[in-house]
Write a protein that holds these residues in place. Structure first.
Motif, PDB file in Angstrom:
ATOM      1  N   THR A   7      -6.211   0.368  18.961  1.00 15.16           N
ATOM      2  CA  THR A   7      -6.095  -0.078  17.574  1.00 15.16           C
ATOM      3  C   THR A   7      -7.141   0.593  16.694  1.00 15.16           C
ATOM      4  O   THR A   7      -6.852   1.091  15.612  1.00 15.16           O
ATOM      5  CB  THR A   7      -6.290  -1.609  17.494  1.00 15.16           C
ATOM      6  OG1 THR A   7      -5.513  -2.223  18.509  1.00 15.16           O
ATOM      7  CG2 THR A   7      -5.906  -2.117  16.144  1.00 15.16           C
ATOM      8  N   THR A   8      -8.406   0.598  17.183  1.00 11.61           N
ATOM      9  CA  THR A   8      -9.497   1.138  16.378  1.00 11.61           C
ATOM     10  C   THR A   8      -9.273   2.611  16.053  1.00 11.61           C
ATOM     11  O   THR A   8      -9.357   3.022  14.890  1.00 11.61           O
ATOM     12  CB  THR A   8     -10.829   0.990  17.142  1.00 11.61           C
ATOM     13  OG1 THR A   8     -11.019  -0.382  17.470  1.00 11.61           O
ATOM     14  CG2 THR A   8     -11.982   1.468  16.295  1.00 11.61           C
ATOM     15  N   PHE A   9      -8.977   3.407  17.069  1.00  9.25           N
ATOM     16  CA  PHE A   9      -8.886   4.841  16.818  1.00  9.25           C
ATOM     17  C   PHE A   9      -7.617   5.229  16.071  1.00  9.25           C
ATOM     18  O   PHE A   9      -7.636   6.142  15.244  1.00  9.25           O
ATOM     19  CB  PHE A   9      -9.036   5.630  18.120  1.00  9.25           C
ATOM     20  CG  PHE A   9     -10.465   5.734  18.544  1.00  9.25           C
ATOM     21  CD1 PHE A   9     -11.334   6.590  17.864  1.00  9.25           C
ATOM     22  CD2 PHE A   9     -10.976   4.956  19.558  1.00  9.25           C
ATOM     23  CE1 PHE A   9     -12.660   6.664  18.218  1.00  9.25           C
ATOM     24  CE2 PHE A   9     -12.309   5.012  19.921  1.00  9.25           C
ATOM     25  CZ  PHE A   9     -13.161   5.872  19.249  1.00  9.25           C
ATOM     26  N   LEU A  10      -6.534   4.497  16.333  1.00 10.53           N
ATOM     27  CA  LEU A  10      -5.318   4.757  15.569  1.00 10.53           C
ATOM     28  C   LEU A  10      -5.552   4.415  14.094  1.00 10.53           C
ATOM     29  O   LEU A  10      -5.189   5.183  13.189  1.00 10.53           O
ATOM     30  CB  LEU A  10      -4.158   3.938  16.148  1.00 10.53           C
ATOM     31  CG  LEU A  10      -2.762   4.508  15.917  1.00 10.53           C
ATOM     32  CD1 LEU A  10      -2.694   5.934  16.421  1.00 10.53           C
ATOM     33  CD2 LEU A  10      -1.718   3.645  16.622  1.00 10.53           C
ATOM     34  N   GLY A  11      -6.212   3.242  13.872  1.00 10.96           N
ATOM     35  CA  GLY A  11      -6.534   2.842  12.498  1.00 10.96           C
ATOM     36  C   GLY A  11      -7.438   3.855  11.831  1.00 10.96           C
ATOM     37  O   GLY A  11      -7.232   4.247  10.674  1.00 10.96           O
ATOM     38  N   LEU A  12      -8.438   4.334  12.572  1.00  7.44           N
ATOM     39  CA  LEU A  12      -9.378   5.310  12.025  1.00  7.44           C
ATOM     40  C   LEU A  12      -8.660   6.622  11.712  1.00  7.44           C
ATOM     41  O   LEU A  12      -8.862   7.218  10.651  1.00  7.44           O
ATOM     42  CB  LEU A  12     -10.503   5.542  13.032  1.00  7.44           C
ATOM     43  CG  LEU A  12     -11.643   6.452  12.564  1.00  7.44           C
ATOM     44  CD1 LEU A  12     -12.316   5.882  11.330  1.00  7.44           C
ATOM     45  CD2 LEU A  12     -12.663   6.636  13.684  1.00  7.44           C
ATOM     46  N   ALA A  13      -7.786   7.053  12.617  1.00  6.26           N
ATOM     47  CA  ALA A  13      -7.058   8.314  12.395  1.00  6.26           C
ATOM     48  C   ALA A  13      -6.187   8.219  11.150  1.00  6.26           C
ATOM     49  O   ALA A  13      -6.176   9.120  10.307  1.00  6.26           O
ATOM     50  CB  ALA A  13      -6.208   8.648  13.620  1.00  6.26           C
ATOM     51  N   LEU A  14      -5.497   7.096  11.008  1.00 11.63           N
ATOM     52  CA  LEU A  14      -4.658   6.914   9.823  1.00 11.63           C
ATOM     53  C   LEU A  14      -5.513   6.851   8.566  1.00 11.63           C
ATOM     54  O   LEU A  14      -5.134   7.354   7.511  1.00 11.63           O
ATOM     55  CB  LEU A  14      -3.818   5.634   9.955  1.00 11.63           C
ATOM     56  CG  LEU A  14      -2.719   5.694  11.016  1.00 11.63           C
ATOM     57  CD1 LEU A  14      -2.015   4.343  11.118  1.00 11.63           C
ATOM     58  CD2 LEU A  14      -1.699   6.779  10.656  1.00 11.63           C
ATOM     59  N   ALA A  15      -6.712   6.232   8.695  1.00  8.34           N
ATOM     60  CA  ALA A  15      -7.605   6.136   7.549  1.00  8.34           C
ATOM     61  C   ALA A  15      -8.092   7.527   7.143  1.00  8.34           C
ATOM     62  O   ALA A  15      -8.243   7.829   5.952  1.00  8.34           O
ATOM     63  CB  ALA A  15      -8.793   5.232   7.875  1.00  8.34           C
ATOM     64  N   ILE A  16      -8.349   8.386   8.128  1.00  7.16           N
ATOM     65  CA  ILE A  16      -8.788   9.745   7.822  1.00  7.16           C
ATOM     66  C   ILE A  16      -7.680  10.506   7.098  1.00  7.16           C
ATOM     67  O   ILE A  16      -7.889  11.099   6.037  1.00  7.16           O
ATOM     68  CB  ILE A  16      -9.193  10.495   9.108  1.00  7.16           C
ATOM     69  CG1 ILE A  16     -10.460   9.880   9.695  1.00  7.16           C
ATOM     70  CG2 ILE A  16      -9.415  11.976   8.818  1.00  7.16           C
ATOM     71  CD1 ILE A  16     -10.829  10.425  11.065  1.00  7.16           C
ATOM     72  N   VAL A  17      -6.474  10.430   7.666  1.00 10.27           N
ATOM     73  CA  VAL A  17      -5.343  11.126   7.045  1.00 10.27           C
ATOM     74  C   VAL A  17      -5.127  10.615   5.618  1.00 10.27           C
ATOM     75  O   VAL A  17      -5.059  11.398   4.660  1.00 10.27           O
ATOM     76  CB  VAL A  17      -4.063  10.932   7.888  1.00 10.27           C
ATOM     77  CG1 VAL A  17      -2.857  11.492   7.152  1.00 10.27           C
ATOM     78  CG2 VAL A  17      -4.224  11.594   9.243  1.00 10.27           C
ATOM     79  N   GLY A  18      -5.064   9.283   5.485  1.00  5.40           N
ATOM     80  CA  GLY A  18      -4.815   8.692   4.173  1.00  5.40           C
ATOM     81  C   GLY A  18      -5.958   8.927   3.202  1.00  5.40           C
ATOM     82  O   GLY A  18      -5.742   9.320   2.062  1.00  5.40           O
ATOM     83  N   GLY A  19      -7.183   8.694   3.661  1.00  5.98           N
ATOM     84  CA  GLY A  19      -8.351   8.808   2.781  1.00  5.98           C
ATOM     85  C   GLY A  19      -8.565  10.235   2.298  1.00  5.98           C
ATOM     86  O   GLY A  19      -8.737  10.473   1.104  1.00  5.98           O
TER      87      GLY A  19
END
Lengths: 275, 290
Positions: free
Chosen positions: B79-91
Motif C-alpha cells: 500500500t505504502t509504495f504503491l501510494g507513494l508511486a502514484l503520488a510521485i506520478v501525480g505530484g
C-alpha cells in the motif's frame, strides 16, 4: 570643456573609428512598466571588430541597452537595425552574452555548461566535443572540463561563462559588467585575456562597465552615458595600438584618456544632479 | 578527474571514521540501555504481559508470529509504495502542468491545498463507503503523500536563476521556419523545462519525496485502522487493532516495532537516493571538506 559640449560635436570625436557598422540602435526609448524611463533617444552604432565600452553611473541604462541589442527585451520606441537585415531572432545564433554573475548550471560540469548553447541548437555531443575543447583552451581551462562549478574560483567560473558565450562562435559578444564582482588581480588578468580572445577569435565586443580604467584599457571606443533618462553624453575613441599590455597602463596616452573619460563621466553625473 | 585531491590523507580519514563510529555507537548504546532497563523493570515489578510485555517476550512473539506479521508487513509495504508511486506520478505530473500553464495552476492548485489540509482520518470512512477497501486504503496513502511532492516540485520548477532563463531564450528560441509562433514558444518552454527547470527542481523534489515517503506510510496506517474497525484487512495497522481487541499486547508491540522499522528504512532509502543524485553538485549533499 568637452564634457559640456553638445552631443553633436562630441559625436565627431568618435570619427576615429571607421569600421563598418554591423548593428545599431536607432532612437531607442525604453520605459519600464513601472514608469521608469531607462533610455531616451539612444543612438548607438557598433562597428565590426570594435570593442565598445558603455560607461556610466548606475541607472543610466547601460545594461538595458545591452539587453535590447541582444533582443532580450524590446525597445519602447526606436529599433535595433542589423546592417545585413533581419531582426534579433535571426541573429540570435551570432550573439554571445555574459552576465555579471557566471550564471552556470550547478548540476552540470564545465564541459556541459559550455555545451549548453550548442545543445539547444541541436548539435550532438560528439560533434560539439572539439568546439567545447577549443573554447575551454581559449580561456585556459582545458584541465577542468569535468569539474563542477562549485569546485572553481570566482575568476574560473567567469572564464567558463565566457567560454560558453564563445561556443556558438558569436560575431557579437555582449558583456554586462562581467568582472565587477571579481578582485582586482583577477580582473586585470581577465582584461588581458579578453583582449587576447578578441584578437584570436575576431569578434565585436560591447562591454558594460563601471570602471573608467577598465574601459580605457580595453576599448577602441568608450560611450559615456548619463542617467535619468539614460542617454549618450560623449564618445571617446581610444586609438592606442593593439595588442595592449600592462605597459599601456603607464603611458601618458593612457593617463590622458583616463582623465578625459573621468571628466566626461563626472560631467554625466553632474548633469544628473541638475535634473 | 577530480580538481582537488583530498590530499591530507590518513589523520583526517581516521578522525572522520571515529566521528562516524561515535554517531552510530551512541544511539545504539542508548537503545541497548533502554531495552535492558525495560526488561529489568518488567521482571522486578512483575508487570503482567497484557499490560507491558518484556522485550524478550516481544522478540519471542515476533519469531513465533512471523508468518502472520510478515504477510501483514508485505500488505502495508505494498500500500505504502504503491501510494507513494502514484503520488510521485501525480505530484510531478501536476507540478509540470502548473509550471507550463497559469490557467491550469489557478484552477487546480486550490483543490490540491484543500485535499491536503483536510485530515485524512476524516475522509477515510467516506472513502470506505464509496470504494473497495484496498482502493480506499491506497487512496488515503496517495492523498497524504501527494501534496509535499506537488508543492516542493512546483517550488523547484520556479526557482531557476532568471539569468539562466534569459540565456536559454537567447540561445534556445530559434524562429520556427514552418510552424506557428505558439508552437515555437511551446517548444522553447518545454526545452527550458527539460534542460533547466527539471534539474533545478530535483533537490526540491527529493526533499518532498523524503517527507512523502513517511507520510505514505502514515496514510496507509490511518486508512488501515479506519478500515480495520469496519471489518476485514490484513496490514500491520490492522494487526495492531486486532491485537488490542484480543489483549495480545506482545503481538501489538511486535507489529508496532515492524511499522517503525519500516518508517526508518523508508527514510534511509529516500536519503540515500537523494544523496546519490545530488552528491556531485548540491550544497545539501556536500561534505564539509570540499
Amino acid at each position: 570643456m568637452r564634457a559640456n559640449g553638445p552631443p553633436a560635436a562630441t559625436a565627431q570625436d568618435a570619427g576615429a573609428h571607421d569600421a563598418a557598422s554591423i548593428v545599431a540602435l536607432r532612437g531607442v526609448d525604453k520605459v519600464f512598466p513601472n514608469g521608469v524611463s531607462a533610455l531616451a533617444g539612444l543612438d548607438l552604432d557598433i562597428g565590426r571588430d570594435e570593442f565598445v565600452s558603455l560607461l556610466g553611473p548606475s541607472g543610466c541604462g547601460k545594461s538595458t541597452a545591452l539587453r535590447i541589442l541582444a533582443g532580450l527585451i524590446a525597445p519602447s520606441r526606436g529599433a535595433v537595425v542589423w546592417t545585413d537585415g533581419g531582426d534579433d531572432t535571426d541573429h540570435r545564433g551570432e550573439i554571445g552574452f555574459v552576465f555579471q554573475e557566471p550564471t552556470l548550471m550547478p548540476w552540470a560540469n564545465v564541459a556541459d555548461n559550455v555545451y549548453m548553447p550548442l545543445r539547444l541548437r541541436g548539435v550532438s555531443r560528439k560533434a560539439a566535443r572539439e568546439t567545447i575543447q577549443s573554447c575551454l583552451s581559449l580561456v585556459g581551462l582545458d584541465a577542468f572540463a569535468q569539474a563542477y562549478p562549485r569546485e572553481l574560483s570566482g575568476g574560473m567560473k567567469m572564464r567558463v561563462s565566457i567560454a560558453r558565450a564563445l561556443s556558438l562562435r558569436p560575431k557579437l559578444l555582449l558583456m554586462d559588467e562581467p568582472f565587477a564582482a571579481l578582485d582586482e588581480i583577477t580582473r586585470f588578468r581577465l582584461n588581458d585575456d579578453i583582449l587576447r580572445l578578441q584578437r584570436e577569435f575576431g569578434c565585436t565586443i560591447v562591454f558594460v562597465t563601471h570602471s573608467v580604467y577598465e574601459s580605457v584599457y580595453l576599448s577602441t571606443r568608450i560611450v559615456v552615458m548619463a542617467a535619468r533618462p539614460g542617454r549618450v553624453v560623449e564618445e571617446i575613441a581610444v586609438a592606442a595600438a593593439s595588442p595592449r599590455t600592462e605597459a599601456f597602463r603607464t603611458t601618458p596616452e593612457y593617463a590622458d584618456l583616463c582623465r578625459r573619460t573621468s571628466a566626461a563621466l563626472h560631467g554625466a553625473m553632474g548633469q544628473d544632479e541638475h535634473l | 578527474m577530480t580538481v582537488q585531491s583530498p590530499g591530507e590523507g590518513a589523520p583526517l580519514t581516521s578522525r572522520r571514521d571515529a566521528a562516524l563510529l561515535l554517531r552510530v555507537a551512541l544511539p545504539l548504546a542508548l537503545f541497548a540501555l533502554v531495552i535492558w532497563g525495560w526488561e529489568r523493570y518488567v521482571v522486578a515489578f512483575g508487570v503482567p504481559h497484557y499490560v507491558l510485555p518484556a522485550p524478550s517476550r516481544i522478540a519471542h512473539t515476533m519469531v513465533a508470529d512471523w508468518p502472520l506479521l510478515f504477510a501483514s508487513l508485505l500488505q502495508t509495504l505494498k500500500t505504502t509504495f504503491l501510494g507513494l508511486a502514484l503520488a510521485i506520478v501525480g505530484g510531478v505530473g501536476l507540478a509540470v502542468l502548473l509550471s507550463l500553464s497559469r490557467v491550469v495552476e489557478y484552477s487546480l492548485y486550490p483543490y490540491a491545498v484543500v485535499l491536503q489540509v483536510t485530515p485524512v482520518v476524516a475522509i477515510s470512512p467516506l472513502l470506505l463507503i464509496y470504494m473497495p477497501q484496498e482502493t480506499a486504503v491506497l487512496t488515503c496513502a496517495w492523498i497524504v503523500a501527494f501534496f509535499p511532492i506537488l508543492s516542493n516540485t512546483t517550488l523547484g520548477l520556479r526557482s531557476v536563476d532568471r539569468n539562466l532563463l534569459e540565456l536559454f531564450e537567447l540561445y534556445g528560441s530559434t524562429k520556427p521556419r514552418c510552424a506557428p509562433p505558439w508552437l515555437g514558444r511551446l517548444i522553447s518552454r518545454v526545452k527550458a523545462l527539460w534542460y533547466l527547470r527539471a534539474p533545478a527542481a530535483l533537490p526540491y523534489f527529493l526533499g518532498g519525496l523524503k517527507i512523502a515517503g513517511g507520510l505514505a506510510l502514515i496514510g496507509a496506517v490511518v486508512a488501515e485502522i479506519a478500515a480495520g474497525s469496519a471489518g476485514a484487512g490484513s496490514g500491520l495497522a490492522y494487526r495492531i487493532i486486532e491485537s488490542q481487541f484480543r489483549l495480545n499486547i506482545p503481538r501489538l508491540f511486535a507489529a508496532l516495532a515492524l511499522l517503525s522499522l519500516t518508517g526508518v528504512v523508508i527514510f534511509l532509502v529516500m536519503s540515500g537516493i537523494s544523496h546519490l543524485l545530488l552528491r556531485r553538485w548540491h550544497e545539501s549533499a556536500l561534505s564539509k571538506e570540499s
